[in-house]
Design a protein around this motif. Structure first.
Motif, PDB file in Angstrom:
ATOM      1  N   SER A 124      42.502  33.782  93.824  1.00  0.00           N
ATOM      2  CA  SER A 124      43.570  32.863  93.410  1.00  0.00           C
ATOM      3  C   SER A 124      44.094  33.161  92.010  1.00  0.00           C
ATOM      4  CB  SER A 124      43.067  31.412  93.451  1.00  0.00           C
ATOM      5  OG  SER A 124      42.682  31.044  94.751  1.00  0.00           O
ATOM      6  N   MET A 125      43.585  34.192  91.368  1.00  0.00           N
ATOM      7  CA  MET A 125      44.008  34.516  90.010  1.00  0.00           C
ATOM      8  C   MET A 125      45.474  34.932  89.976  1.00  0.00           C
ATOM      9  SD  MET A 125      40.583  36.564  88.734  1.00  0.00           S
ATOM     10  CE  MET A 125      41.251  36.952  87.112  1.00  0.00           C
ATOM     11  N   ALA A 126      46.169  34.534  88.919  1.00  0.00           N
ATOM     12  CA  ALA A 126      47.569  34.922  88.760  1.00  0.00           C
ATOM     13  C   ALA A 126      47.689  36.408  88.456  1.00  0.00           C
ATOM     14  CB  ALA A 126      48.214  34.097  87.643  1.00  0.00           C
ATOM     15  N   ASN A 127      46.757  36.929  87.677  1.00  0.00           N
ATOM     16  CA  ASN A 127      46.752  38.353  87.350  1.00  0.00           C
ATOM     17  C   ASN A 127      46.049  39.111  88.471  1.00  0.00           C
ATOM     18  OD1 ASN A 127      46.183  40.956  86.287  1.00  0.00           O
ATOM     19  ND2 ASN A 127      46.300  40.170  84.193  1.00  0.00           N
ATOM     20  N   GLN A 128      46.825  39.608  89.405  1.00  0.00           N
ATOM     21  CA  GLN A 128      46.249  40.248  90.582  1.00  0.00           C
ATOM     22  C   GLN A 128      45.574  41.577  90.258  1.00  0.00           C
ATOM     23  OE1 GLN A 128      46.059  39.246  94.156  1.00  0.00           O
ATOM     24  NE2 GLN A 128      45.957  37.485  92.762  1.00  0.00           N
ATOM     25  N   SER A 129      46.001  42.236  89.187  1.00  0.00           N
ATOM     26  CA  SER A 129      45.333  43.463  88.784  1.00  0.00           C
ATOM     27  C   SER A 129      43.896  43.170  88.361  1.00  0.00           C
ATOM     28  CB  SER A 129      46.099  44.124  87.628  1.00  0.00           C
ATOM     29  OG  SER A 129      45.419  45.275  87.170  1.00  0.00           O
ATOM     30  N   ASN A 130      43.715  42.114  87.571  1.00  0.00           N
ATOM     31  CA  ASN A 130      42.367  41.705  87.174  1.00  0.00           C
ATOM     32  C   ASN A 130      41.562  41.239  88.382  1.00  0.00           C
ATOM     33  OD1 ASN A 130      42.929  42.314  84.539  1.00  0.00           O
ATOM     34  ND2 ASN A 130      43.136  40.190  83.838  1.00  0.00           N
ATOM     35  N   ALA A 131      42.255  40.545  89.285  1.00  0.00           N
ATOM     36  CA  ALA A 131      41.564  40.049  90.476  1.00  0.00           C
ATOM     37  C   ALA A 131      41.034  41.199  91.320  1.00  0.00           C
ATOM     38  CB  ALA A 131      42.512  39.175  91.296  1.00  0.00           C
ATOM     39  N   LEU A 132      41.821  42.235  91.492  1.00  0.00           N
ATOM     40  CA  LEU A 132      41.382  43.392  92.278  1.00  0.00           C
ATOM     41  C   LEU A 132      40.195  44.085  91.614  1.00  0.00           C
ATOM     42  CD1 LEU A 132      44.831  44.889  93.355  1.00  0.00           C
ATOM     43  CD2 LEU A 132      43.126  43.815  94.835  1.00  0.00           C
ATOM     44  N   GLY A 133      40.232  44.160  90.279  1.00  0.00           N
ATOM     45  CA  GLY A 133      39.116  44.766  89.566  1.00  0.00           C
ATOM     46  C   GLY A 133      37.835  43.963  89.729  1.00  0.00           C
ATOM     47  N   LEU A 134      37.953  42.627  89.661  1.00  0.00           N
ATOM     48  CA  LEU A 134      36.780  41.765  89.835  1.00  0.00           C
ATOM     49  C   LEU A 134      36.276  41.822  91.277  1.00  0.00           C
ATOM     50  CD1 LEU A 134      37.726  38.625  87.704  1.00  0.00           C
ATOM     51  CD2 LEU A 134      35.958  40.322  87.213  1.00  0.00           C
ATOM     52  N   ALA A 135      37.188  41.902  92.230  1.00  0.00           N
ATOM     53  CA  ALA A 135      36.779  41.993  93.634  1.00  0.00           C
ATOM     54  C   ALA A 135      35.996  43.280  93.883  1.00  0.00           C
ATOM     55  CB  ALA A 135      38.006  41.922  94.546  1.00  0.00           C
ATOM     56  N   SER A 136      36.432  44.363  93.256  1.00  0.00           N
ATOM     57  CA  SER A 136      35.716  45.629  93.394  1.00  0.00           C
ATOM     58  C   SER A 136      34.334  45.542  92.752  1.00  0.00           C
ATOM     59  CB  SER A 136      36.533  46.747  92.747  1.00  0.00           C
ATOM     60  OG  SER A 136      35.838  47.981  92.816  1.00  0.00           O
ATOM     61  N   ALA A 137      34.260  44.902  91.567  1.00  0.00           N
ATOM     62  CA  ALA A 137      32.971  44.744  90.884  1.00  0.00           C
ATOM     63  C   ALA A 137      32.056  43.803  91.664  1.00  0.00           C
ATOM     64  CB  ALA A 137      33.201  44.222  89.468  1.00  0.00           C
ATOM     65  N   TRP A 138      32.645  42.798  92.299  1.00  0.00           N
ATOM     66  CA  TRP A 138      31.868  41.879  93.136  1.00  0.00           C
ATOM     67  C   TRP A 138      31.222  42.640  94.295  1.00  0.00           C
ATOM     68  CZ3 TRP A 138      29.802  37.204  94.198  1.00  0.00           C
ATOM     69  CH2 TRP A 138      29.630  36.830  95.545  1.00  0.00           C
ATOM     70  N   ALA A 139      31.994  43.500  94.944  1.00  0.00           N
ATOM     71  CA  ALA A 139      31.464  44.268  96.074  1.00  0.00           C
ATOM     72  C   ALA A 139      30.295  45.156  95.647  1.00  0.00           C
ATOM     73  CB  ALA A 139      32.573  45.112  96.693  1.00  0.00           C
ATOM     74  N   GLU A 140      30.311  45.584  94.401  1.00  0.00           N
ATOM     75  CA  GLU A 140      29.253  46.462  93.908  1.00  0.00           C
ATOM     76  C   GLU A 140      28.033  45.688  93.415  1.00  0.00           C
ATOM     77  OE1 GLU A 140      28.580  49.867  90.412  1.00  0.00           O
ATOM     78  OE2 GLU A 140      30.608  49.154  90.934  1.00  0.00           O
ATOM     79  N   ASN A 141      28.253  44.521  92.809  1.00  0.00           N
ATOM     80  CA  ASN A 141      27.170  43.822  92.117  1.00  0.00           C
ATOM     81  C   ASN A 141      26.609  42.602  92.845  1.00  0.00           C
ATOM     82  OD1 ASN A 141      27.040  45.175  89.315  1.00  0.00           O
ATOM     83  ND2 ASN A 141      29.235  44.778  89.567  1.00  0.00           N
ATOM     84  N   ALA A 142      27.335  42.062  93.810  1.00  0.00           N
ATOM     85  CA  ALA A 142      26.877  40.846  94.492  1.00  0.00           C
ATOM     86  C   ALA A 142      25.670  41.136  95.368  1.00  0.00           C
ATOM     87  CB  ALA A 142      28.013  40.258  95.328  1.00  0.00           C
ATOM     88  N   ARG A 143      24.800  40.151  95.489  1.00  0.00           N
ATOM     89  CA  ARG A 143      23.580  40.299  96.276  1.00  0.00           C
ATOM     90  C   ARG A 143      23.339  39.063  97.140  1.00  0.00           C
ATOM     91  NH1 ARG A 143      24.572  44.538  94.695  1.00  0.00           N
ATOM     92  NH2 ARG A 143      23.266  46.045  93.566  1.00  0.00           N
ATOM     93  N   ARG A 144      22.999  39.303  98.405  1.00  0.00           N
ATOM     94  CA  ARG A 144      22.576  38.209  99.272  1.00  0.00           C
ATOM     95  C   ARG A 144      21.203  37.737  98.819  1.00  0.00           C
ATOM     96  NH1 ARG A 144      21.191  38.926 103.873  1.00  0.00           N
ATOM     97  NH2 ARG A 144      22.055  37.174 105.014  1.00  0.00           N
ATOM     98  N   VAL A 145      21.024  36.428  98.734  1.00  0.00           N
ATOM     99  CA  VAL A 145      19.781  35.880  98.213  1.00  0.00           C
ATOM    100  C   VAL A 145      18.773  35.682  99.338  1.00  0.00           C
ATOM    101  CG1 VAL A 145      18.739  33.961  96.976  1.00  0.00           C
ATOM    102  CG2 VAL A 145      21.006  34.757  96.328  1.00  0.00           C
ATOM    103  N   VAL A 146      17.557  36.156  99.109  1.00  0.00           N
ATOM    104  CA  VAL A 146      16.448  35.969 100.041  1.00  0.00           C
ATOM    105  C   VAL A 146      15.610  34.791  99.543  1.00  0.00           C
ATOM    106  CG1 VAL A 146      14.353  36.995 100.993  1.00  0.00           C
ATOM    107  CG2 VAL A 146      16.404  38.412 100.648  1.00  0.00           C
ATOM    108  N   VAL A 147      15.452  33.769 100.390  1.00  0.00           N
ATOM    109  CA  VAL A 147      14.738  32.557  99.993  1.00  0.00           C
ATOM    110  C   VAL A 147      13.767  32.156 101.107  1.00  0.00           C
ATOM    111  CG1 VAL A 147      14.950  30.185  99.158  1.00  0.00           C
ATOM    112  CG2 VAL A 147      16.810  31.808  98.745  1.00  0.00           C
ATOM    113  N   PRO A 148      12.514  31.878 100.785  1.00  0.00           N
ATOM    114  CA  PRO A 148      11.555  31.447 101.810  1.00  0.00           C
ATOM    115  C   PRO A 148      11.787  29.991 102.191  1.00  0.00           C
ATOM    116  CG  PRO A 148      10.514  31.390  99.669  1.00  0.00           C
ATOM    117  CD  PRO A 148      11.885  31.973  99.458  1.00  0.00           C
ATOM    118  N   PRO A 149      11.233  29.526 103.302  1.00  0.00           N
ATOM    119  CA  PRO A 149      11.370  28.102 103.657  1.00  0.00           C
ATOM    120  C   PRO A 149      10.731  27.240 102.571  1.00  0.00           C
ATOM    121  CG  PRO A 149       9.706  29.175 105.019  1.00  0.00           C
ATOM    122  CD  PRO A 149      10.411  30.266 104.279  1.00  0.00           C
ATOM    123  N   GLY A 150      11.440  26.189 102.173  1.00  0.00           N
ATOM    124  CA  GLY A 150      10.957  25.329 101.102  1.00  0.00           C
ATOM    125  C   GLY A 150      11.315  25.823  99.720  1.00  0.00           C
TER     126      GLY A 150
END
Length: 285
Positions: free
Chosen positions: A112-138
């Motif tokens: 939703s960022m107005a600066n789409q160039s920055n948004a694309l850069g953050l989306a690329s960094a998100w794809a590289e740095n984001a991690r699915r969280v592993v959590v045990p029951p409880g």
């Protein structure tokens, strides 16, 4: 849960209040997913005009009833570690979030960022740095509300969102608003200090929801798995007191909001709400 959050707020003597967001539930048997639509966001806006919500350190939590394992077969939360320090400040410079903050909106999505160039850069960094969280029951997952994150949909999930903050942050007026949510069985949001009704539930009748599911047996007794059991769409909230005037309480379903989900309780409704919530629940509001 209280024991895990208390060290984050030293000097408060453990006096914390609570809010419960929507419950995360995806039934068993749902397929896993290899891809999800981009929806990475933060839940704190530096420009939020609502008192206290822009500058305070707040922590969101998810209490996992069912596990989210390393096999990737479950729905869970995805986070960008460390982004609350070095990504959030840059996101908050975007004109779109300056504007939405002035409207009292906290949800700030990269797309939703107005600066789409920055948004694309953050989306690329998100794809590289984001991690699915592993959590045990409880297990209890906690993160700063400025952290870039999103939900991962694919596979079963049962977890309850929760937020705790010092009681000293929560004004009396917000306590009254939280009494309404507790009595009606409506979800709050990412602050325990504010009585914000979750925007996904605006207009919802809570415990007064009249819809449901009728019982049905499409196989006429031949296949037990084809039987649909009768279901109610809403249960009586655990916090709701007995013997209250339900017609009067129903009158507080449709209310006027000052900002998104933020309702100011009129003086004449305080008595009704105090009587509508069990005493043992009030200390958590």
């Amino acid at each position: 849960v209280h024991g895990a959050l208390e060290p984050l707020f030293p000097g408060e003597d453990g006096k914390l209040v609570t809010s419960l967001d929507v419950t995360f539930f995806t039934p068993g048997g749902q397929p896993a997913a290899e891809f999800n639509t981009m929806s990475a966001h933060v839940d704190q806006n530096k420009h939020d005009v609502r008192p206290g919500l822009a500058e305070r350190n707040t922590y969101q939590g998810v209490l996992y009833v069912w596990p989210a394992g390393p096999d990737g077969l479950s729905s869970t939360t995805v986070v960008w570690p460390g982004s609350h320090r070095d990504v959030w400040p840059d996101m908050m410079d975007d004109p779109a979030f300056v504007q939405t903050g002035g409207m009292g909106l906290h949800y700030s999505e990269i797309s939703s960022m107005a600066n789409q160039s920055n948004a694309l850069g953050l989306a690329s960094a998100w794809a590289e740095n984001a991690r699915r969280v592993v959590v045990p029951p409880g297990g209890l997952l906690l993160w700063n509300s400025r952290t870039v994150h999103t939900g991962w949909r694919g596979g079963p999930r049962l977890a309850q969102t929760v937020c705790l903050e010092p009681a000293s942050r929560r004004p009396a007026a917000e306590r009254a608003s939280k009494l309404r949510l507790a009595a009606l069985g409506l979800p709050a949001c990412h602050w325990a200090s504010a009585g914000m009704q979750h925007d996904m539930s605006l207009g919802a009748p809570g415990c007064f929801n009249p819809t449901g599911v009728r019982c049905e047996d499409v196989s006429k007794g031949e296949k037990p798995d084809a039987v649909v059991l009768p279901l109610r769409s809403a249960l009586t909230p655990a916090a709701q007191a007995n013997g209250i005037d339900m017609d009067e309480l129903r009158g507080l379903v449709d209310v006027e909001y000052e900002h998104l989900g933020m309702w100011k309780c009129p003086e004449e409704a305080v008595g009704l709400l105090e009587a509508s919530v069990r005493e043992e629940f009030k200390e958590y509001l």
